[in-house]
Design an enzyme around this catalytic site. Sequence first.
Site, PDB file in Angstrom:
ATOM      1  N   GLY A  26       7.681  68.075 -27.494  1.00  0.00           N
ATOM      2  CA  GLY A  26       7.297  67.544 -28.793  1.00  0.00           C
ATOM      3  C   GLY A  26       7.789  66.133 -29.025  1.00  0.00           C
ATOM      4  O   GLY A  26       7.055  65.284 -29.544  1.00  0.00           O
ATOM      5  N   ARG A  30      12.225  62.780 -25.531  1.00  0.00           N
ATOM      6  CA  ARG A  30      12.550  63.795 -24.526  1.00  0.00           C
ATOM      7  C   ARG A  30      11.679  63.613 -23.297  1.00  0.00           C
ATOM      8  O   ARG A  30      12.100  63.835 -22.160  1.00  0.00           O
ATOM      9  CB  ARG A  30      12.377  65.202 -25.107  1.00  0.00           C
ATOM     10  CG  ARG A  30      12.853  66.317 -24.183  1.00  0.00           C
ATOM     11  CD  ARG A  30      12.759  67.659 -24.860  1.00  0.00           C
ATOM     12  NE  ARG A  30      13.727  67.775 -25.948  1.00  0.00           N
ATOM     13  CZ  ARG A  30      13.668  68.685 -26.917  1.00  0.00           C
ATOM     14  NH1 ARG A  30      12.677  69.547 -26.940  1.00  0.00           N
ATOM     15  NH2 ARG A  30      14.584  68.723 -27.854  1.00  0.00           N
ATOM     16  N   ARG A  49      -0.085  55.855 -30.558  1.00  0.00           N
ATOM     17  CA  ARG A  49       0.676  56.503 -31.638  1.00  0.00           C
ATOM     18  C   ARG A  49       2.118  56.810 -31.224  1.00  0.00           C
ATOM     19  O   ARG A  49       2.775  57.683 -31.796  1.00  0.00           O
ATOM     20  CB  ARG A  49      -0.018  57.774 -32.107  1.00  0.00           C
ATOM     21  CG  ARG A  49      -1.375  57.531 -32.759  1.00  0.00           C
ATOM     22  CD  ARG A  49      -2.087  58.835 -33.080  1.00  0.00           C
ATOM     23  NE  ARG A  49      -3.356  58.573 -33.730  1.00  0.00           N
ATOM     24  CZ  ARG A  49      -3.581  58.691 -35.040  1.00  0.00           C
ATOM     25  NH1 ARG A  49      -2.595  59.073 -35.834  1.00  0.00           N
ATOM     26  NH2 ARG A  49      -4.778  58.442 -35.558  1.00  0.00           N
ATOM     27  N   ARG A  93       5.034  73.718 -21.717  1.00  0.00           N
ATOM     28  CA  ARG A  93       5.767  73.127 -22.844  1.00  0.00           C
ATOM     29  C   ARG A  93       7.244  73.448 -22.721  1.00  0.00           C
ATOM     30  O   ARG A  93       7.632  74.597 -22.480  1.00  0.00           O
ATOM     31  CB  ARG A  93       5.245  73.664 -24.176  1.00  0.00           C
ATOM     32  CG  ARG A  93       6.244  73.526 -25.340  1.00  0.00           C
ATOM     33  CD  ARG A  93       5.666  73.828 -26.686  1.00  0.00           C
ATOM     34  NE  ARG A  93       6.657  74.314 -27.631  1.00  0.00           N
ATOM     35  CZ  ARG A  93       7.614  73.580 -28.200  1.00  0.00           C
ATOM     36  NH1 ARG A  93       7.745  72.301 -27.904  1.00  0.00           N
ATOM     37  NH2 ARG A  93       8.454  74.117 -29.060  1.00  0.00           N
ATOM     38  N   SER A  96      12.395  73.235 -28.281  1.00  0.00           N
ATOM     39  CA  SER A  96      13.490  73.946 -28.936  1.00  0.00           C
ATOM     40  C   SER A  96      12.936  75.073 -29.790  1.00  0.00           C
ATOM     41  O   SER A  96      11.774  75.067 -30.192  1.00  0.00           O
ATOM     42  CB  SER A  96      14.315  72.981 -29.796  1.00  0.00           C
ATOM     43  OG  SER A  96      13.481  72.325 -30.744  1.00  0.00           O
ATOM     44  N   ASP A 209      19.148  76.521 -32.504  1.00  0.00           N
ATOM     45  CA  ASP A 209      19.880  77.004 -33.662  1.00  0.00           C
ATOM     46  C   ASP A 209      19.623  78.498 -33.822  1.00  0.00           C
ATOM     47  O   ASP A 209      18.694  79.037 -33.236  1.00  0.00           O
ATOM     48  CB  ASP A 209      19.470  76.251 -34.939  1.00  0.00           C
ATOM     49  CG  ASP A 209      17.982  76.332 -35.183  1.00  0.00           C
ATOM     50  OD1 ASP A 209      17.212  75.734 -34.405  1.00  0.00           O
ATOM     51  OD2 ASP A 209      17.572  77.003 -36.141  1.00  0.00           O
ATOM     52  N   ARG A 222      19.780  68.008 -28.621  1.00  0.00           N
ATOM     53  CA  ARG A 222      18.470  68.553 -28.287  1.00  0.00           C
ATOM     54  C   ARG A 222      17.679  67.577 -27.424  1.00  0.00           C
ATOM     55  O   ARG A 222      16.943  67.974 -26.529  1.00  0.00           O
ATOM     56  CB  ARG A 222      17.688  68.874 -29.565  1.00  0.00           C
ATOM     57  CG  ARG A 222      18.220  70.078 -30.316  1.00  0.00           C
ATOM     58  CD  ARG A 222      17.246  70.548 -31.376  1.00  0.00           C
ATOM     59  NE  ARG A 222      17.061  69.591 -32.443  1.00  0.00           N
ATOM     60  CZ  ARG A 222      17.830  69.525 -33.533  1.00  0.00           C
ATOM     61  NH1 ARG A 222      18.841  70.366 -33.686  1.00  0.00           N
ATOM     62  NH2 ARG A 222      17.588  68.634 -34.473  1.00  0.00           N
TER      63      ARG A 222
END
Length: 237
Positions: A26, A30, A49, A93, A96, A209, A222
């Site tokens: 996402g 990362r 973008r 994918r 988290s 979490d 993360r």
Amino acid sequence: MKKTNTPTPHIGATFGEIAETVIMAGDPLRVKFMAEKFLDNPVQFNNVRGMLGFTGTYQGKRVSVMGHGMGMPSIGIYTYELFHFYGVKTIIRVGSAGSYQRDLHVGDIVIALGACTDSNYAAQFELPGTFSPIADFQLARGAVDACERMGYPYKVGNVFSSDVFYAENPHSDKWINMGVLAVEMEIAALYMNAARSGNRALGICTVSDHLITGEATTAEERQTTFTRMMDVAFSLI
């Protein structure tokens, strides 16, 4: 698939610049981290973008990494274009998730065999019933084997792909009662797009979490330290 359809409105690459296997996250940062850590000779193919994408090689095999943004509408757009316009065959994918189970701890890996959802994403297919979004079995089995081999703690099962992060009336207890492992926001749409296009997909998440105990990690942790799920994903190339 028409090669003349590239670049697309959301991906600036031309046909052939993206590998048949894409590992997605996402967060574009990362993705940059994965390109720098795992890829040999990475070449950036997208910055439309700010959604970064790179193609390189991993242990001699061509692979791409790319961001997909947050939520099912966002991953739905990117994976549709990858599957339909760029000849991509496999999307994994890495992301988290929030744990729903007491024995699933921060840092553990979740291999999403299926994805429940409260999204209306499947309505577009006009199916005469409820579709069950599931992972590609060979990819899921490979991920399990990798976790066993590397000694990484993991669980396999259902995740909940939610359309809402800040829910007005949370109902997490109902999903917990059904044995759902964790909550995230994208995998159900990924699995539906893969199914509709006849391709393969897998979601691998790291617990960031805990919805019951309150355990949590920082955004920086993360972004830079969830490398175990990446190890697993790249082992599937």
